[in-house]
Design a protein around this motif. Structure first.
Motif, PDB file in Angstrom:
ATOM      1  N   GLU A 298       1.812  -1.228  -9.175  1.00 57.96           N
ATOM      2  CA  GLU A 298       1.009  -0.564  -8.148  1.00 57.96           C
ATOM      3  C   GLU A 298       0.670   0.859  -8.593  1.00 57.96           C
ATOM      4  OE1 GLU A 298       4.247  -1.329  -7.336  1.00 57.96           O
ATOM      5  OE2 GLU A 298       4.103  -3.233  -6.279  1.00 57.96           O
ATOM      6  N   GLY A 299      -0.597   1.183  -8.615  1.00 64.66           N
ATOM      7  CA  GLY A 299      -1.024   2.549  -8.834  1.00 64.66           C
ATOM      8  C   GLY A 299      -0.978   3.028 -10.272  1.00 64.66           C
TER       9      GLY A 299
ATOM     10  N   TRP B  40       0.819  -1.204   0.000  1.00 69.05           N
ATOM     11  CA  TRP B  40       0.000   0.000   0.000  1.00 69.05           C
ATOM     12  C   TRP B  40       0.856   1.259   0.000  1.00 69.05           C
ATOM     13  CZ3 TRP B  40      -4.752   0.473  -1.440  1.00 69.05           C
ATOM     14  CH2 TRP B  40      -5.622  -0.614  -1.346  1.00 69.05           C
TER      15      TRP B  40
ATOM     16  N   SER C 246       4.624   0.098 -13.701  1.00 69.03           N
ATOM     17  CA  SER C 246       4.475  -0.212 -12.285  1.00 69.03           C
ATOM     18  C   SER C 246       3.261  -1.101 -12.047  1.00 69.03           C
ATOM     19  CB  SER C 246       4.340   1.089 -11.473  1.00 69.03           C
ATOM     20  OG  SER C 246       4.061   0.804 -10.120  1.00 69.03           O
TER      21      SER C 246
ATOM     22  N   CYS D 269      -2.447  -0.900 -15.298  1.00 70.43           N
ATOM     23  CA  CYS D 269      -2.005  -2.144 -14.662  1.00 70.43           C
ATOM     24  C   CYS D 269      -2.687  -3.376 -15.264  1.00 70.43           C
ATOM     25  CB  CYS D 269      -2.252  -2.079 -13.153  1.00 70.43           C
ATOM     26  SG  CYS D 269      -3.975  -1.783 -12.686  1.00 70.43           S
TER      27      CYS D 269
ATOM     28  N   ARG E 152       3.808   1.512  -1.409  1.00 66.36           N
ATOM     29  CA  ARG E 152       4.308   1.628  -2.779  1.00 66.36           C
ATOM     30  C   ARG E 152       3.219   2.159  -3.705  1.00 66.36           C
ATOM     31  NH1 ARG E 152       8.615  -1.114  -4.989  1.00 66.36           N
ATOM     32  NH2 ARG E 152       7.306  -1.798  -6.738  1.00 66.36           N
ATOM     33  N   ARG E 153       2.011   1.684  -3.519  1.00 59.53           N
ATOM     34  CA  ARG E 153       0.903   2.145  -4.360  1.00 59.53           C
ATOM     35  C   ARG E 153       0.641   3.630  -4.137  1.00 59.53           C
ATOM     36  NH1 ARG E 153      -4.152  -1.684  -4.389  1.00 59.53           N
ATOM     37  NH2 ARG E 153      -2.526  -2.913  -5.407  1.00 59.53           N
TER      38      ARG E 153
END
Length: 233
Positions: free
Chosen positions: A80-81, A24, A78, A85, A26-27
């Motif tokens: 994350e986020g 979380w 990435s 994705c 990192r996100r």
């Protein structure tokens, strides 16, 4: 021949609670980097008042190129986020190439406006650190794009290195280019135009803003390609 080096995902050895906290964080960092890059670009565009002079288009084009397109071109990989994705790896590569093409176009346009502004004002070129760093960044960007072509068509160019090694070289050189671009953007904050436009605490905020996406990009690339020795039990 088997290799004794593998590229492992980060987060190994963490407990379940610590792992999800790490994910979380990192996100949140990636999302903040997206917002920072977009916000910095929009702010510079507003401060530049494009159309008021030839020079006014230079910061607009360069911020779009490096603060927005280059940042998004890296962050889309990435896990994350990223708004992409759910896109396939092949789709992300195509989007990456599209973003980097926009970087080259916008940066070349910004350079053209800067040269034209200097010529009209009859001012000499390459007298500041920002201008020298800018030329180096443009040259490195073009070289990195050429290397990307080699990664995309290794058989056509008859490259002997294995694909994984080529990806490592491309990612490492890309990180160097991004950090060089960040230094160039930060050096622009010390220009006469920017210091006359932004003052006080706002100037310090603009000085620090480009550093956060750079840290996120650096973390993403090193975590994805940092080699780790295999652990044998």
């Amino acid at each position: 021949m088997p290799s004794d080096v593998e590229y492992s995902p980060v987060g190994e050895g963490l407990g379940m609670r610590d792992f999800w906290l790490y994910v979380w964080l990192r996100r949140a960092a990636v999302i903040t980097a997206h917002v920072t890059g977009l916000g910095l670009t929009l702010s510079i565009c507003l401060l530049s008042r494009p159309g008021t002079s030839l020079f006014s288009w230079h910061p607009v084009c360069m911020s779009v190129a490096y603060c927005l397109c280059m940042t998004e071109g890296v962050l889309l990989f990435s896990a994350e986020g990223s708004p992409f994705c759910f896109v396939s790896r092949k789709g992300k590569v195509r989007l990456h190439w599209f973003c980097q093409a926009l970087v080259l176009i916008a940066a070349a346009t910004g350079l053209g406006f800067m040269v034209a502004s200097k010529n009209v004002s009859e001012l000499p070129h390459l007298l500041t650190w920002h201008s020298v760093l800018g030329v180096c960044t443009l040259a490195a960007t073009a070289l990195q794009a050429a290397c990307g072509v080699g990664l995309l068509f290794p058989k056509l160019l008859r490259l002997s290195s294995p694909p994984l090694r080529l990806k490592l070289y491309h990612a490492t050189c890309g990180l160097v280019v991004y950090l060089l671009a960040t230094v160039t953007v930060v050096s622009a904050m010390f220009s006469d135009w920017f210091q006359a436009t932004v003052k006080g605490l706002a100037w310090w905020a603009f000085l620090l803003l480009p550093l956060f996406p750079a840290l996120v990009v650096m973390n993403q690339i090193t975590n994805a390609y940092l080699p780790r020795k295999k652990v044998t039990s």
